[in-house]
Enzyme design. Structure first.
Site, PDB file in Angstrom:
ATOM      1  N   ASN A  11      -2.197  15.770 -13.736  1.00  0.00           N
ATOM      2  CA  ASN A  11      -1.782  14.472 -13.206  1.00  0.00           C
ATOM      3  C   ASN A  11      -3.046  13.640 -13.019  1.00  0.00           C
ATOM      4  O   ASN A  11      -3.827  13.887 -12.110  1.00  0.00           O
ATOM      5  CB  ASN A  11      -1.050  14.679 -11.869  1.00  0.00           C
ATOM      6  N   TRP A  12      -3.211  12.672 -13.898  1.00  0.00           N
ATOM      7  CA  TRP A  12      -4.461  11.892 -13.894  1.00  0.00           C
ATOM      8  C   TRP A  12      -4.491  10.834 -12.803  1.00  0.00           C
ATOM      9  O   TRP A  12      -5.513  10.197 -12.579  1.00  0.00           O
ATOM     10  CB  TRP A  12      -4.683  11.249 -15.278  1.00  0.00           C
ATOM     11  N   LYS A  13      -3.347  10.600 -12.171  1.00  0.00           N
ATOM     12  CA  LYS A  13      -3.246   9.599 -11.092  1.00  0.00           C
ATOM     13  C   LYS A  13      -3.819   8.248 -11.566  1.00  0.00           C
ATOM     14  O   LYS A  13      -3.737   7.945 -12.755  1.00  0.00           O
ATOM     15  CB  LYS A  13      -3.922  10.118  -9.820  1.00  0.00           C
ATOM     16  N   HIS A  97       6.235  12.607  -6.019  1.00  0.00           N
ATOM     17  CA  HIS A  97       4.873  12.999  -5.644  1.00  0.00           C
ATOM     18  C   HIS A  97       4.586  12.510  -4.216  1.00  0.00           C
ATOM     19  O   HIS A  97       5.010  11.425  -3.836  1.00  0.00           O
ATOM     20  CB  HIS A  97       3.854  12.416  -6.624  1.00  0.00           C
ATOM     21  N   GLU A  99       2.114  11.227  -2.912  1.00  0.00           N
ATOM     22  CA  GLU A  99       1.458   9.914  -2.826  1.00  0.00           C
ATOM     23  C   GLU A  99       2.483   8.793  -3.001  1.00  0.00           C
ATOM     24  O   GLU A  99       2.377   7.738  -2.377  1.00  0.00           O
ATOM     25  CB  GLU A  99       0.323   9.835  -3.870  1.00  0.00           C
ATOM     26  N   GLU A 169       3.552  21.071  -3.689  1.00  0.00           N
ATOM     27  CA  GLU A 169       2.216  20.531  -3.430  1.00  0.00           C
ATOM     28  C   GLU A 169       2.075  20.219  -1.942  1.00  0.00           C
ATOM     29  O   GLU A 169       2.472  19.129  -1.500  1.00  0.00           O
ATOM     30  CB  GLU A 169       1.995  19.240  -4.220  1.00  0.00           C
ATOM     31  N   GLY A 175      -6.343  17.022  -3.046  1.00  0.00           N
ATOM     32  CA  GLY A 175      -7.594  16.266  -3.053  1.00  0.00           C
ATOM     33  C   GLY A 175      -8.533  16.611  -1.911  1.00  0.00           C
ATOM     34  O   GLY A 175      -9.512  15.914  -1.673  1.00  0.00           O
ATOM     35  N   SER A 215      -5.588  20.974  -5.013  1.00  0.00           N
ATOM     36  CA  SER A 215      -6.944  21.514  -5.166  1.00  0.00           C
ATOM     37  C   SER A 215      -7.002  22.750  -6.051  1.00  0.00           C
ATOM     38  O   SER A 215      -7.759  23.687  -5.765  1.00  0.00           O
ATOM     39  CB  SER A 215      -7.586  21.784  -3.798  1.00  0.00           C
ATOM     40  N   GLY A 236      -4.653  17.843 -10.223  1.00  0.00           N
ATOM     41  CA  GLY A 236      -5.137  16.469 -10.112  1.00  0.00           C
ATOM     42  C   GLY A 236      -6.568  16.378 -10.610  1.00  0.00           C
ATOM     43  O   GLY A 236      -6.835  16.386 -11.819  1.00  0.00           O
ATOM     44  N   GLY A 237      -7.512  16.364  -9.671  1.00  0.00           N
ATOM     45  CA  GLY A 237      -8.923  16.142  -9.982  1.00  0.00           C
ATOM     46  C   GLY A 237      -9.469  16.973 -11.134  1.00  0.00           C
ATOM     47  O   GLY A 237     -10.137  16.441 -12.031  1.00  0.00           O
TER      48      GLY A 237
HETATM   49  P1  13P Z   1      -5.731  17.700  -6.667  1.00  0.00           P
HETATM   50  O1  13P Z   1      -5.698  18.786  -7.705  1.00  0.00           O
HETATM   51  O2  13P Z   1      -6.764  16.658  -6.939  1.00  0.00           O
HETATM   52  O3  13P Z   1      -5.759  18.250  -5.278  1.00  0.00           O
HETATM   53  O4  13P Z   1      -4.324  16.907  -6.786  1.00  0.00           O
HETATM   54  C1  13P Z   1      -3.146  17.628  -6.799  1.00  0.00           C
HETATM   55  C2  13P Z   1      -2.031  16.712  -7.133  1.00  0.00           C
HETATM   56  O5  13P Z   1      -1.647  15.872  -6.327  1.00  0.00           O
HETATM   57  C3  13P Z   1      -1.420  16.837  -8.458  1.00  0.00           C
HETATM   58  O6  13P Z   1      -0.232  16.106  -8.535  1.00  0.00           O
END
Ligand code: 13P
Length: 251
Positions: A11-13, A97, A99, A169, A175, A215, A236-237
């Protein structure tokens, strides 16, 4: 007992410029070519979906959106619909999600409507659920997560469940570098699976892919993925670097 295939989704956000996003997609395509044991997918930002879907067309990497609107069209400035996502080459979308829930106000009801709309428009769905730190500390993790699952699936028939992936999640792990321990992830995944068994049946529960997110890095992916009810990762990251993403796939 069903053997479930691991699924790793990046997930590149809201990251990367177009040229960086294309380079990342190329990097993943070139590395994934030789490795197809897992399902691999990426969720780039909206403006990059079409060129990236083109770039990954002949690769095993699936392309999905990070969210979608519940309506097919209309006066909804800034929104993107399921038919639009299909027309640019997406095969699935994330919904729910944390967020989206926290920043954009997506309630369980809205998430349920988006999920239903995605299936109507022939998109598979990755349903994201997870508790906040306050909820975990208050001991309400299972209540919160199972309510999110049940509410999102409230109108979904058994025959549609093969189009759904659930991503657990925990908000406090996203993050932050504070990954859930493999035992914490396993415990919640097992509860989600048994709840799906209760809502549908044992076959559907056993076939359901439940990803962990929060993470996930190359150095913790193996122990998380080795848990019996953890069927992959939503990353994510670490998905913004082709090398670390591929290491997570290969562990
Ligand atoms: P991180 O891997 O950066 O913690 O993000 C997880 C995430 O929200 C994937 O959707």
């Amino acid at each position: 007992m069903t053997t479930r295939k691991q699924r790793i989704t990046g997930n590149w956000k809201m990251n990367l410029a177009l040229d960086e996003a294309l380079e990342l997609a190329r990097g993943i395509r070139n590395r994934v070519r030789a490795h197809v044991d897992s399902d691999v997918a990426v969720c780039p930002p909206y403006p990059y979906l079409e060129p990236i879907a083109q770039l990954l067309k002949d690769s095993p990497v699936q392309v999905g959106a990070q969210d979608m609107d519940a309506f097919a069209s209309g006066a909804r400035t800034g929104a993107v619909s399921g038919p639009m996502l299909r027309s640019v080459g997406c095969s699935f979308t994330l919904v729910g999600h944390s967020e989206r829930r926290a920043i954009f106000g997506d309630t369980n009801e809205i998430v349920s409507a988006k999920l239903r709309a995605a299936l109507e428009h022939d998109l598979d769905v990755t349903l994201c659920v997870g508790e906040s730190l306050e909820q975990r500390e208050a001991g309400t993790t299972f209540d919160v997560v199972l309510e999110q699952v049940e509410s999102a699936l409230s109108t979904i028939q058994a025959g549609q469940m093969n189009r759904i992936v659930v991503a657990y999640e925990p908000v406090w792990a996203i993050g932050t570098g504070h990954t859930a321990t493999p035992a914490q992830a396993q415990e919640v995944h097992a509860r989600i699976r048994s709840h799906i068994g209760h809502l549908y049946d044992a076959d559907i529960a056993n076939s359901l892919n439940i990803q962990y997110g929060g993470s996930v890095k190359p150095d913790n992916a193996a122990t998380l993925k080795s848990q019996p009810d953890v069927d992959g990762a939503l990353v994510g990251g670490a998905s913004l670097d082709p090398e670390s993403f591929i290491q997570i796939i290969r562990t």
